[in-house]
Design a protein around this motif. Sequence first.
Motif, PDB file in Angstrom:
ATOM      1  N   GLU A 118       0.811  -1.220   0.000  1.00 29.24           N
ATOM      2  CA  GLU A 118       0.000   0.000   0.000  1.00 29.24           C
ATOM      3  C   GLU A 118       0.844   1.269   0.000  1.00 29.24           C
ATOM      4  N   PHE A 119       1.970   1.274   0.716  1.00 26.85           N
ATOM      5  CA  PHE A 119       2.713   2.514   0.890  1.00 26.85           C
ATOM      6  C   PHE A 119       3.732   2.770  -0.212  1.00 26.85           C
ATOM      7  N   LEU A 120       3.823   1.862  -1.161  1.00 28.81           N
ATOM      8  CA  LEU A 120       4.512   2.145  -2.419  1.00 28.81           C
ATOM      9  C   LEU A 120       3.506   2.299  -3.542  1.00 28.81           C
ATOM     10  N   LEU A 121       2.223   2.417  -3.184  1.00 28.23           N
ATOM     11  CA  LEU A 121       1.117   2.596  -4.127  1.00 28.23           C
ATOM     12  C   LEU A 121       0.919   1.384  -5.021  1.00 28.23           C
ATOM     13  N   LEU A 122       1.511   0.249  -4.663  1.00 24.76           N
ATOM     14  CA  LEU A 122       1.427  -0.964  -5.470  1.00 24.76           C
ATOM     15  C   LEU A 122       0.155  -1.732  -5.115  1.00 24.76           C
ATOM     16  N   ARG A 123      -0.859  -1.611  -5.968  1.00 26.55           N
ATOM     17  CA  ARG A 123      -2.114  -2.334  -5.744  1.00 26.55           C
ATOM     18  C   ARG A 123      -1.923  -3.835  -5.954  1.00 26.55           C
ATOM     19  N   SER A 124      -1.205  -4.215  -7.011  1.00 33.01           N
ATOM     20  CA  SER A 124      -0.961  -5.628  -7.266  1.00 33.01           C
ATOM     21  C   SER A 124       0.233  -5.780  -8.207  1.00 33.01           C
ATOM     22  N   ARG A 125       0.954  -6.874  -8.013  1.00 33.11           N
ATOM     23  CA  ARG A 125       2.071  -7.227  -8.884  1.00 33.11           C
ATOM     24  C   ARG A 125       1.995  -8.727  -9.133  1.00 33.11           C
ATOM     25  N   PHE A 126       1.992  -9.106 -10.415  1.00 32.15           N
ATOM     26  CA  PHE A 126       1.910 -10.516 -10.800  1.00 32.15           C
ATOM     27  C   PHE A 126       3.149 -10.879 -11.603  1.00 32.15           C
ATOM     28  N   LEU A 127       3.793 -11.986 -11.227  1.00 27.07           N
ATOM     29  CA  LEU A 127       4.974 -12.473 -11.936  1.00 27.07           C
ATOM     30  C   LEU A 127       4.748 -13.908 -12.401  1.00 27.07           C
ATOM     31  N   LEU A 128       5.314 -14.236 -13.570  1.00 30.09           N
ATOM     32  CA  LEU A 128       5.298 -15.603 -14.079  1.00 30.09           C
ATOM     33  C   LEU A 128       6.562 -15.779 -14.915  1.00 30.09           C
ATOM     34  N   GLY A 129       7.399 -16.746 -14.533  1.00 24.19           N
ATOM     35  CA  GLY A 129       8.642 -16.894 -15.275  1.00 24.19           C
ATOM     36  C   GLY A 129       9.388 -18.163 -14.943  1.00 24.19           C
ATOM     37  N   GLY A 130      10.630 -18.226 -15.422  1.00 22.83           N
ATOM     38  CA  GLY A 130      11.473 -19.392 -15.205  1.00 22.83           C
ATOM     39  C   GLY A 130      12.894 -19.102 -15.625  1.00 22.83           C
ATOM     40  N   GLY A 131      13.768 -20.089 -15.367  1.00 19.15           N
ATOM     41  CA  GLY A 131      15.171 -19.889 -15.721  1.00 19.15           C
ATOM     42  C   GLY A 131      16.026 -21.053 -15.289  1.00 19.15           C
ATOM     43  N   LEU A 132      17.322 -20.787 -15.194  1.00 19.87           N
ATOM     44  CA  LEU A 132      18.309 -21.798 -14.836  1.00 19.87           C
ATOM     45  C   LEU A 132      18.999 -21.401 -13.531  1.00 19.87           C
ATOM     46  N   ARG A 133      19.332 -22.418 -12.757  1.00 24.46           N
ATOM     47  CA  ARG A 133      20.023 -22.224 -11.483  1.00 24.46           C
ATOM     48  C   ARG A 133      21.265 -23.105 -11.483  1.00 24.46           C
ATOM     49  N   PHE A 134      22.423 -22.514 -11.173  1.00 23.38           N
ATOM     50  CA  PHE A 134      23.697 -23.231 -11.212  1.00 23.38           C
ATOM     51  C   PHE A 134      24.281 -23.339  -9.802  1.00 23.38           C
ATOM     52  N   ASP A 135      24.913 -24.472  -9.546  1.00 22.56           N
ATOM     53  CA  ASP A 135      25.616 -24.693  -8.283  1.00 22.56           C
ATOM     54  C   ASP A 135      27.094 -24.914  -8.598  1.00 22.56           C
ATOM     55  N   PRO A 136      27.890 -23.831  -8.747  1.00 28.05           N
ATOM     56  CA  PRO A 136      29.301 -23.981  -9.131  1.00 28.05           C
ATOM     57  C   PRO A 136      30.126 -24.734  -8.103  1.00 28.05           C
ATOM     58  N   ALA A 137      29.682 -24.760  -6.845  1.00 28.94           N
ATOM     59  CA  ALA A 137      30.430 -25.473  -5.811  1.00 28.94           C
ATOM     60  C   ALA A 137      30.462 -26.978  -6.074  1.00 28.94           C
ATOM     61  N   MET A 138      29.498 -27.494  -6.869  1.00 25.38           N
ATOM     62  CA  MET A 138      29.490 -28.915  -7.204  1.00 25.38           C
ATOM     63  C   MET A 138      30.702 -29.314  -8.027  1.00 25.38           C
ATOM     64  N   LEU A 139      31.315 -28.336  -8.717  1.00 25.95           N
ATOM     65  CA  LEU A 139      32.476 -28.616  -9.555  1.00 25.95           C
ATOM     66  C   LEU A 139      33.788 -28.496  -8.799  1.00 25.95           C
TER      67      LEU A 139
END
Length: 259
Positions: A118-139
């Motif tokens: 409310e105090f950033l005047l944001l009535r609603s925000r909708f997100l839909l997405g995807g991507g890749l996640r890497f774990d470099p420590a595994m290497l």
Amino acid sequence: MKIRFGILSLLFVCIQASAQVNTERYHQDYDKPGFIYFNSLGFNFASGNTRYLELSNNFRADYNGGKNDYLLVAEYAFKTSSGTRATNKGFLHLRNTRIAGQKAFLMTETFTQLQFDEFLLLRSRFLLGGGLRFDPAMLIDSTLRKMKMLKVFVGTGIFYEFEQYSSNPPEKFHLLRWSNYLSLVWAANAQTSINFVNYLQPATEDFKNIRYHMNLMLSTLITNKFYYDLSLSYSYRSMPVGGKKPDDLEVKNTLRFKL
């Protein structure tokens, strides 16, 4: 099952609330299959010369299915000061993480989110997405990785964003954002852990339209059941709406009891 109750906020310093939620800090990396739940409920008030009421609730549910992990997070915060509303915000986040291949070096992510502030005047925000996640420590064949003392994750992806603001006149935005993050979790010793996350999210059609978020959390075990948590959160929006400031800072000190 794990249930976590936040029973006392020792100090709360807030310079405006952020409209951008750092969901990477909710990522749970655990090996035991099945469900995990916890809920954190906060209630603070004062009367007399200083008058305020503060309510908050954080719910989380995880399901570890081997190659597939599911995460559901719901948060709400409300605060009044001397009878005037000072905070009213919440969000709901659902995410699936799937291991790609035989090892957990590469993962795919899909997510959706609903949010308001409310105090950033944001009535609603909708997100839909995807991507890749890497774990470099595994290497890396290191002692820190084998002892699970250090975890590093890097992620990149695209999401659709739809926002409605209660500005005058009302504003709506539809766009795609390129999301990039770096997450570091360090177990310094048996009592202390540090979680550091950075997000950078430019709009794909205009790289000057940037969202940046940083979260740093220090968690210390005081006794067998009590934890002290110190968190610092900073957000920057290159194009704020309704004359709001572009950056926000939030610092919290919390005493946590775990069952």
